[in-house]
Design an enzyme around this catalytic site. Structure first.
Site, PDB file in Angstrom:
ATOM      1  N   GLU A 165     -26.170  15.766  -2.523  1.00 24.57           N
ATOM      2  CA  GLU A 165     -27.550  15.994  -2.077  1.00 24.57           C
ATOM      3  C   GLU A 165     -28.535  15.096  -2.834  1.00 24.57           C
ATOM      4  O   GLU A 165     -29.648  14.851  -2.383  1.00 24.57           O
ATOM      5  CB  GLU A 165     -27.953  17.465  -2.201  1.00 24.57           C
ATOM      6  CG  GLU A 165     -28.075  17.969  -3.611  1.00 24.57           C
ATOM      7  CD  GLU A 165     -28.450  19.458  -3.666  1.00 24.57           C
ATOM      8  OE1 GLU A 165     -29.396  19.859  -2.993  1.00 24.57           O
ATOM      9  OE2 GLU A 165     -27.774  20.209  -4.401  1.00 24.57           O
ATOM     10  N   CYS A 211      -1.699   1.692  -3.000  1.00 23.10           N
ATOM     11  CA  CYS A 211      -2.670   2.772  -2.762  1.00 23.10           C
ATOM     12  C   CYS A 211      -2.069   4.175  -2.747  1.00 23.10           C
ATOM     13  O   CYS A 211      -2.570   5.074  -3.418  1.00 23.10           O
ATOM     14  CB  CYS A 211      -3.368   2.576  -1.424  1.00 23.10           C
ATOM     15  SG  CYS A 211      -3.413   0.919  -0.767  1.00 23.10           S
ATOM     16  N   GLU A 257      -7.352   1.654 -13.188  1.00 26.67           N
ATOM     17  CA  GLU A 257      -6.698   2.789 -12.530  1.00 26.67           C
ATOM     18  C   GLU A 257      -5.485   3.249 -13.336  1.00 26.67           C
ATOM     19  O   GLU A 257      -5.298   4.454 -13.581  1.00 26.67           O
ATOM     20  CB  GLU A 257      -6.287   2.420 -11.100  1.00 26.67           C
ATOM     21  CG  GLU A 257      -7.491   2.272 -10.174  1.00 26.67           C
ATOM     22  CD  GLU A 257      -7.133   1.988  -8.720  1.00 26.67           C
ATOM     23  OE1 GLU A 257      -8.018   2.119  -7.873  1.00 26.67           O
ATOM     24  OE2 GLU A 257      -5.981   1.620  -8.425  1.00 26.67           O
ATOM     25  N   TYR A 263      -9.266  -3.664 -10.835  1.00 22.17           N
ATOM     26  CA  TYR A 263      -8.897  -2.396 -10.204  1.00 22.17           C
ATOM     27  C   TYR A 263      -7.653  -1.765 -10.866  1.00 22.17           C
ATOM     28  O   TYR A 263      -7.671  -0.608 -11.264  1.00 22.17           O
ATOM     29  CB  TYR A 263      -8.482  -2.643  -8.754  1.00 22.17           C
ATOM     30  CG  TYR A 263      -9.551  -2.807  -7.713  1.00 22.17           C
ATOM     31  CD1 TYR A 263      -9.890  -1.757  -6.883  1.00 22.17           C
ATOM     32  CD2 TYR A 263     -10.149  -4.034  -7.486  1.00 22.17           C
ATOM     33  CE1 TYR A 263     -10.816  -1.912  -5.857  1.00 22.17           C
ATOM     34  CE2 TYR A 263     -11.081  -4.204  -6.462  1.00 22.17           C
ATOM     35  CZ  TYR A 263     -11.413  -3.140  -5.657  1.00 22.17           C
ATOM     36  OH  TYR A 263     -12.321  -3.296  -4.647  1.00 22.17           O
ATOM     37  N   ALA A 266     -13.379   1.555  -3.371  1.00 18.22           N
ATOM     38  CA  ALA A 266     -13.399   2.503  -4.494  1.00 18.22           C
ATOM     39  C   ALA A 266     -12.353   2.107  -5.510  1.00 18.22           C
ATOM     40  O   ALA A 266     -11.304   1.548  -5.166  1.00 18.22           O
ATOM     41  CB  ALA A 266     -13.116   3.917  -4.001  1.00 18.22           C
ATOM     42  N   ASP A 326      -3.519  -9.767   2.511  1.00 23.13           N
ATOM     43  CA  ASP A 326      -3.639 -10.288   1.146  1.00 23.13           C
ATOM     44  C   ASP A 326      -3.254 -11.765   1.067  1.00 23.13           C
ATOM     45  O   ASP A 326      -3.719 -12.492   0.187  1.00 23.13           O
ATOM     46  CB  ASP A 326      -2.747  -9.493   0.183  1.00 23.13           C
ATOM     47  CG  ASP A 326      -3.302  -8.098  -0.097  1.00 23.13           C
ATOM     48  OD1 ASP A 326      -4.372  -7.762   0.459  1.00 23.13           O
ATOM     49  OD2 ASP A 326      -2.671  -7.355  -0.865  1.00 23.13           O
ATOM     50  N   HIS A 365     -26.711  22.039  -0.370  1.00 19.97           N
ATOM     51  CA  HIS A 365     -26.882  22.587  -1.714  1.00 19.97           C
ATOM     52  C   HIS A 365     -25.883  23.723  -1.972  1.00 19.97           C
ATOM     53  O   HIS A 365     -25.667  24.547  -1.086  1.00 19.97           O
ATOM     54  CB  HIS A 365     -28.306  23.134  -1.859  1.00 19.97           C
ATOM     55  CG  HIS A 365     -28.617  23.560  -3.245  1.00 19.97           C
ATOM     56  ND1 HIS A 365     -28.783  22.661  -4.276  1.00 19.97           N
ATOM     57  CD2 HIS A 365     -28.751  24.799  -3.786  1.00 19.97           C
ATOM     58  CE1 HIS A 365     -29.034  23.332  -5.392  1.00 19.97           C
ATOM     59  NE2 HIS A 365     -29.006  24.620  -5.119  1.00 19.97           N
ATOM     60  N   CYS A 420       0.825  -1.211   0.000  1.00 19.63           N
ATOM     61  CA  CYS A 420       0.000   0.000   0.000  1.00 19.63           C
ATOM     62  C   CYS A 420       0.859   1.262   0.000  1.00 19.63           C
ATOM     63  O   CYS A 420       0.658   2.170  -0.804  1.00 19.63           O
ATOM     64  CB  CYS A 420      -0.923  -0.023   1.223  1.00 19.63           C
ATOM     65  SG  CYS A 420      -1.938   1.437   1.358  1.00 19.63           S
ATOM     66  N   LYS A 452      -0.135   5.333  -5.980  1.00 22.60           N
ATOM     67  CA  LYS A 452      -1.159   5.314  -7.043  1.00 22.60           C
ATOM     68  C   LYS A 452      -2.049   6.539  -6.962  1.00 22.60           C
ATOM     69  O   LYS A 452      -2.311   7.209  -7.954  1.00 22.60           O
ATOM     70  CB  LYS A 452      -1.961   4.009  -6.920  1.00 22.60           C
ATOM     71  CG  LYS A 452      -3.074   3.783  -7.902  1.00 22.60           C
ATOM     72  CD  LYS A 452      -4.403   4.381  -7.552  1.00 22.60           C
ATOM     73  CE  LYS A 452      -4.919   4.092  -6.187  1.00 22.60           C
ATOM     74  NZ  LYS A 452      -5.413   2.730  -5.972  1.00 22.60           N
TER      75      LYS A 452
HETATM   76  P1  NDP Z   1      -8.275  -7.875 -10.040  1.00 22.08           P
HETATM   77  O1  NDP Z   1      -8.552  -9.192  -9.445  1.00 22.08           O
HETATM   78  O2  NDP Z   1      -9.077  -6.701  -9.617  1.00 22.08           O
HETATM   79  O3  NDP Z   1      -8.370  -7.973 -11.605  1.00 22.08           O
HETATM   80  C1  NDP Z   1      -7.592  -8.888 -12.324  1.00 22.08           C
HETATM   81  C2  NDP Z   1      -7.989  -8.788 -13.777  1.00 22.08           C
HETATM   82  O4  NDP Z   1      -7.068  -9.539 -14.557  1.00 22.08           O
HETATM   83  C3  NDP Z   1      -9.376  -9.328 -14.044  1.00 22.08           C
HETATM   84  O5  NDP Z   1     -10.002  -8.491 -14.972  1.00 22.08           O
HETATM   85  C4  NDP Z   1      -9.081 -10.711 -14.630  1.00 22.08           C
HETATM   86  O6  NDP Z   1     -10.020 -11.139 -15.561  1.00 22.08           O
HETATM   87  C5  NDP Z   1      -7.798 -10.445 -15.371  1.00 22.08           C
HETATM   88  N1  NDP Z   1      -7.001 -11.663 -15.547  1.00 22.08           N
HETATM   89  C6  NDP Z   1      -6.681 -12.576 -14.613  1.00 22.08           C
HETATM   90  N2  NDP Z   1      -5.923 -13.553 -15.145  1.00 22.08           N
HETATM   91  C7  NDP Z   1      -5.754 -13.232 -16.444  1.00 22.08           C
HETATM   92  C8  NDP Z   1      -5.076 -13.844 -17.513  1.00 22.08           C
HETATM   93  N3  NDP Z   1      -4.419 -14.988 -17.343  1.00 22.08           N
HETATM   94  N4  NDP Z   1      -5.121 -13.246 -18.718  1.00 22.08           N
HETATM   95  C9  NDP Z   1      -5.807 -12.091 -18.902  1.00 22.08           C
HETATM   96  N5  NDP Z   1      -6.475 -11.459 -17.918  1.00 22.08           N
HETATM   97  C10 NDP Z   1      -6.453 -12.025 -16.703  1.00 22.08           C
HETATM   98  O7  NDP Z   1      -6.714  -7.669  -9.785  1.00 22.08           O
HETATM   99  P2  NDP Z   1      -5.779  -6.396  -9.891  1.00 22.08           P
HETATM  100  O8  NDP Z   1      -4.474  -6.928 -10.325  1.00 22.08           O
HETATM  101  O9  NDP Z   1      -6.411  -5.300 -10.669  1.00 22.08           O
HETATM  102  O10 NDP Z   1      -5.689  -5.943  -8.379  1.00 22.08           O
HETATM  103  C11 NDP Z   1      -5.384  -6.893  -7.351  1.00 22.08           C
HETATM  104  C12 NDP Z   1      -6.152  -6.578  -6.109  1.00 22.08           C
HETATM  105  O11 NDP Z   1      -5.581  -5.461  -5.468  1.00 22.08           O
HETATM  106  C13 NDP Z   1      -7.611  -6.181  -6.351  1.00 22.08           C
HETATM  107  O12 NDP Z   1      -8.445  -7.297  -6.452  1.00 22.08           O
HETATM  108  C14 NDP Z   1      -7.920  -5.341  -5.164  1.00 22.08           C
HETATM  109  O13 NDP Z   1      -8.375  -6.159  -4.126  1.00 22.08           O
HETATM  110  C15 NDP Z   1      -6.579  -4.709  -4.823  1.00 22.08           C
HETATM  111  N6  NDP Z   1      -6.544  -3.323  -5.295  1.00 22.08           N
HETATM  112  C16 NDP Z   1      -7.362  -2.402  -4.699  1.00 22.08           C
HETATM  113  C17 NDP Z   1      -7.365  -1.091  -5.136  1.00 22.08           C
HETATM  114  C18 NDP Z   1      -8.276  -0.108  -4.499  1.00 22.08           C
HETATM  115  O14 NDP Z   1      -8.773  -0.371  -3.404  1.00 22.08           O
HETATM  116  N7  NDP Z   1      -8.564   1.018  -5.141  1.00 22.08           N
HETATM  117  C19 NDP Z   1      -6.491  -0.634  -6.207  1.00 22.08           C
HETATM  118  C20 NDP Z   1      -5.693  -1.685  -6.770  1.00 22.08           C
HETATM  119  C21 NDP Z   1      -5.727  -2.961  -6.318  1.00 22.08           C
HETATM  120  P3  NDP Z   1     -11.294 -12.023 -15.155  1.00 22.08           P
HETATM  121  O15 NDP Z   1     -12.154 -11.109 -14.373  1.00 22.08           O
HETATM  122  O16 NDP Z   1     -11.851 -12.409 -16.476  1.00 22.08           O
HETATM  123  O17 NDP Z   1     -10.776 -13.172 -14.363  1.00 22.08           O
END
Ligand code: NDP
Length: 466
Positions: free
Chosen positions: A447, A49, A187, A183, A347, A309, A442, A44, A52
């Site tokens: 609101e 976080c 982002e 996510y 978010a 995690d 307002h 983070c 980012k």
């Molecule tokens: P996510 O789990 O959010 O998304 C992973 C994405 O990668 C999905 O769209 C998934 O597709 C795709 N994917 C997975 N495997 C493959 C593959 N082999 N080939 C192609 N696409 C693939 O993970 P992130 O890496 O974005 O983030 C990890 C975690 O970190 C998040 O789940 C979240 O919990 C945390 N995070 C939180 C944030 C926040 O609070 N703002 C910001 C960033 C991260 P499919 O859905 O089809 O499986």
């Protein structure tokens, strides 16, 4: 004979969860060691976080500059200097690393800089950053090593970067491809686009953010396209091509190629257990490598616990922190701390933001026999003179059988700030009539939450009513 250990608690990993557990245990008079090989603060603080969000702020200026014209500001062509942003960000992160160190030290925990491996259920071997080794014994060991980005195997995968590297790029690319639909992908697509990089987002499925409310996710996709991001859905990357360690293009399953100087894989994160020595313990892992724990965060090895995690419940910093609080209470308190994973707000700092608490409309219509959906969509006031900027979408889901608000979803500026407040109301069990009885502020976008009078959709028994 009573066995004595060097420490009451050895924490492996000084990220959000590990640091909180160490400080709380030390504050209770426990002898605590925290082992960390990297910078303090974990994902983070260092590559997640915090940096980012700083990059998101940087990226938002491009739209703000455009919007300022409608308000009478006349700016020259704005220029952007990547090294300034990157290095200012790094200086801020180093300041936070120092704060983490002071917090740990003043709590009484000992910080051991090195790489830990569990040698036996009560023993941890540390390869010290300064060289050499230490063997520590502990009554309890807490695994809090977090996760690592996962990049699937494909030809040219070594040319791709993960989010970790994005924070330290030598230079910004001219063209970037981001792979993933979660996510991090949305982002970073927004960050790159906002910083002036020609950005393509490639996702294998039909809809970004598939775990989120479909209406908002689809609206976000349209907004991303409007902002200039090229979006390829239902699209698979089969290879990355490049030379001398640098990517030049990605090849899609359709056969087409997209030129790119940077390929970011944001395809999920996996539990960081490599080298942790768990084979020397009874700790059980899931197929995806995450650690199996019970409701008290106990692994199958009685002296070893895990949070954050690594246990892959919700990969969110505030969740890891709450898990740490609950764990320390279980270990050294009265065990009354309960962590509910229901109604946890979250978010996505995409541009525009999405923030949400409670189930999506798709989930809620299955969960509640009588569901009323209130949706509003409007142009934010800022956009009126600016002429630039998307709409705000707000959605309330109400269990019509008892009038309780069960979810709130928002797309648009300040969504995270807004939903955090609504999450308290929802956690407190607020009814729609409480919302209706609340006076608005307002003029504000927020609101609208208290002036939603018209039901947009009704579901009865999961079926949409005419
Ligand atoms: P996510 O789990 O959010 O998304 C992973 C994405 O990668 C999905 O769209 C998934 O597709 C795709 N994917 C997975 N495997 C493959 C593959 N082999 N080939 C192609 N696409 C693939 O993970 P992130 O890496 O974005 O983030 C990890 C975690 O970190 C998040 O789940 C979240 O919990 C945390 N995070 C939180 C944030 C926040 O609070 N703002 C910001 C960033 C991260 P499919 O859905 O089809 O499986």
């Amino acid at each position: 004979m009573k066995v004595t250990y060097d420490y009451d608690l050895i924490v492996i990993g000084a990220g959000s969860g590990g640091v909180r557990a160490a400080r709380l245990a030390a504050a209770k008079g426990k002898r605590v060691a925290v082992i960390e090989g990297r910078a303090l603060g974990g994902t983070c603080v260092n590559v997640g976080c915090v940096p980012k969000k700083l990059f998101v702020y940087a990226a938002q200026f491009s739209q703000l500059f455009a919007q300022s014209r409608g308000y009478g500001w006349q700016l020259g062509e704005p220029g952007f200097d990547w090294p300034t942003l990157r290095d200012n960000k790094t200086a801020e992160i180093e300041r936070l690393n120092g704060i983490y160190l002071r917090l740990l030290e003043t709590s009484g925990a000992e910080v051991v800089r090195g790489w830990a491996s569990v040698a036996a259920p009560h023993q941890v071997r540390v390869a010290l950053c300064t060289g050499g080794e230490r063997l520590l014994s502990g009554a309890t060991i807490l695994l809090a090593t977090g996760g690592e980005p996962f990049i699937p195997a494909l030809p040219g995968a070594e040319l791709a970067v993960s989010s970790n590297e994005m924070f330290y790029l030598d230079q910004l690319p001219e063209r970037a491809v981001v792979v993933g639909g979660g996510y991090i992908a949305v982002e970073f697509a927004g960050i790159l686009n906002g910083l002036g990089v020609a950005t393509t987002l490639i996702y294998r499925g039909p809809r970004l953010l598939k775990a989120f409310d479909a209406e908002l996710a689809e609206r976000l996709a349209a907004e991303l396209r409007d902002s200039g991001i090229e979006l390829h859905l239902n699209s698979d990357v089969v290879a990355i091509h490049g030379q001398q360690g640098r990517p030049q293009s990605v090849e899609l399953a359709s056969g087409s190629r997209l030129a790119s100087d940077l390929v970011l894989y944001a395809t999920g994160r996996r539990a960081a257990t490599a080298g942790l020595g768990l084979e020397n313990t009874g700790v059980v892992l899931r197929e995806n490598g995450s650690v199996v724990v019970d409701e008290r965060f106990a692994t199958a090895e009685p002296s070893i616990y895990a949070i954050g995690d690594l246990i892959d419940r919700l990969q969110l910093t505030p969740v890891a922190i709450r898990e740490a609080v609950a764990l320390v209470d279980h270990l050294y308190g009265d065990g009354s701390a309960v962590l509910s994973y229901a109604d946890i707000p979250t978010a996505i700092f995409s541009q525009p933001e999405i923030a949400t608490v409670g189930p999506s409309e798709e989930q809620a219509r299955q969960q509640f026999a009588e569901l009323d959906v209130y949706v509003t969509e409007f142009k934010p006031m800022l956009a009126t003179l600016a002429g630039v900027g998307g709409k705000i979408v707000m959605k309330l889901l109400v269990d019509a059988s008892c009038d309780r608000v069960v979810a709130a979803h928002m797309l648009g500026e300040h969504a995270a700030e807004t939903i955090q407040g609504l999450a308290i109301a929802i956690k407190a069990g607020a009814s729609k009539s409480h919302f209706d009885a609340t006076v608005g502020i307002h003029p504000s976008a927020a609101e609208e939450w208290v002036t939603l009078r018209q039901v947009s959709r009704r579901y009865r028994g999961g079926q949409l009513q005419g």
